[in-house]
Design a protein around this motif. Structure first.
Motif, short mmCIF file in Angstrom:
data_model
loop_
_atom_site.label_atom_id
_atom_site.label_comp_id
_atom_site.label_asym_id
_atom_site.label_seq_id
_atom_site.Cartn_x
_atom_site.Cartn_y
_atom_site.Cartn_z
N GLN A 154 0.03 5.61 6.29
CA GLN A 154 -0.25 4.18 6.30
C GLN A 154 0.92 3.40 6.90
O GLN A 154 0.73 2.49 7.71
CB GLN A 154 -0.52 3.70 4.86
CG GLN A 154 -0.45 2.19 4.65
CD GLN A 154 -1.50 1.41 5.40
OE1 GLN A 154 -2.53 1.97 5.78
NE2 GLN A 154 -1.27 0.13 5.61
N VAL A 213 -5.69 1.13 2.73
CA VAL A 213 -5.44 0.00 1.83
C VAL A 213 -6.51 -0.04 0.76
O VAL A 213 -6.22 -0.19 -0.45
CB VAL A 213 -5.41 -1.33 2.61
CG1 VAL A 213 -5.26 -2.52 1.65
CG2 VAL A 213 -4.27 -1.33 3.62
N THR A 240 0.80 -1.23 0.00
CA THR A 240 0.00 0.00 0.00
C THR A 240 0.84 1.28 0.00
O THR A 240 0.57 2.19 -0.80
CB THR A 240 -0.98 -0.01 1.19
OG1 THR A 240 -1.91 -1.08 1.01
CG2 THR A 240 -1.74 1.30 1.27
N ALA A 260 -6.03 2.78 -1.65
CA ALA A 260 -4.94 2.51 -2.58
C ALA A 260 -5.37 1.54 -3.68
O ALA A 260 -4.95 1.68 -4.83
CB ALA A 260 -3.74 1.93 -1.82
#
Length: 314
Positions: free
Chosen positions: A209, A149, A15, A152
């Motif tokens: 992230q 996630v 990610t 992405a």
């Protein structure tokens, strides 16, 4: 470990690289070479931890990371576009400043050095969708991931569509020939700064992230992910879907290394795996295209030969 676990882990690990590559995609399309992706993501990771720690909210950390890196990327644009500083020199400066500044600020802000660990309550929560439970193995891979996630995974398809819009056409025009785009009445500078802002936002999200999924900031924690993202963009020719697949391959290699580490396998060999994969990803498409070209040429030559033979027979 099951294959499902490795693929689920690969999604999380790829990610940050995927988010950075999406940001880098915009500036490359606008003909701005941005080698400083690594530094922006590192600053994003630091800002995310600082924002989450002092506000008590992971969302605030994510937003602060996006804002900080966006401003830094715009500053990079001013230096490169307006002051005409060489892009590579400016990028090296930003990377060095990001590395040194985050290392220095750990002491006065958090009272520690090397790394700072935040409360597990400030980590990005995993989301569970009941609908994905009906998809079997695919659902098990996709479920229980963080919001970034899923963002992405969605963004390459969104960007693919955006590149086909009027803005995407303007972006490609600016990237191909600035003077021609300017002569056609397009606002070249505005387009470039929009791309720089988007690049900064996605680099900030990548840093958030990385940091908030680990509940900490560590010196140099981006560990070359910005360079990996740049390699992905060059290999995939800045195509969103292909870039996503390349990032996922790197995620799989990282997941395999993580799973196999501490199980008796040679650590040096494991550390080599992502770089071996990078070479394969770089070489295989070229090899496939070369073979396909030779096969096509062979078929054409065979067709011409058969035509000549048929003509002679008549």
């Amino acid at each position: 470990m099951s294959l499902t676990y490795i693929l689920s882990l690969a999604l999380r690990l790829c990610t940050p690289v995927l988010l950075i590559s999406i940001g880098g995609m915009f500036v490359l399309k606008a003909n701005i070479f941005n080698l400083a992706l690594e530094g922006f993501a590192l600053m994003g990771a630091f800002a995310a931890v600082a924002g989450a720690h002092f506000s008590g909210s992971a969302l605030t950390g994510v937003l602060l990371a996006a804002v900080v890196t966006m401003l830094l990327c715009l500053l990079y644009g001013v230096i490169v576009l307006e002051l005409r500083v060489d892009a590579v020199i400016a990028a090296i400066a930003f990377i060095s400043i990001s590395s040194g500044l985050t290392r220095y600020l750990l002491k006065p802000i958090f009272g520690t050095s090397g790394r700072f660990i935040i409360s597990s309550e400030l980590s990005l929560p995993a989301l569970h969708f009941g609908l994905l439970d009906h998809l079997g193995t695919l659902g098990a891979i996709l479920n229980d991931q963080g919001a970034l996630v899923y963002l992405a995974l969605l963004m390459p398809f969104v960007v693919h569509i955006v590149f086909k819009t009027r803005f995407g056409l303007t972006l490609r025009s600016v990237g191909l020939n600035e003077e021609a785009a300017r002569s056609a009445g397009l606002n070249v500078r505005a387009t470039q700064y929009i791309c720089l802002a988007l690049c900064g936002i996605f680099c900030g999200l990548a840093g958030a992230q990385l940091a908030l999924s680990l509940n900490m900031f560590s010196v140099g924690m981006t560990d070359g992910r910005g360079y990996t993202a740049l390699a992905v963009l060059i290999m995939a020719d800045s195509r969103p879907i292909l870039s996503m697949l390349a990032c996922f391959m790197f995620g799989i290699s990282d997941a395999v290394v993580l799973v196999l580490s501490g199980t008796g396998y040679n650590a040096q060999i494991l550390d080599m795996l992502p770089y071996v994969l990078a070479l394969l990803v770089a070489v295989l498409p070229l090899l496939i295209r070369t073979i396909a070209r030779k096969v096509k040429r062979s078929r054409v030559e065979s067709s011409i030969f058969n035509s000549v033979q048929t003509g002679e027979t008549r």
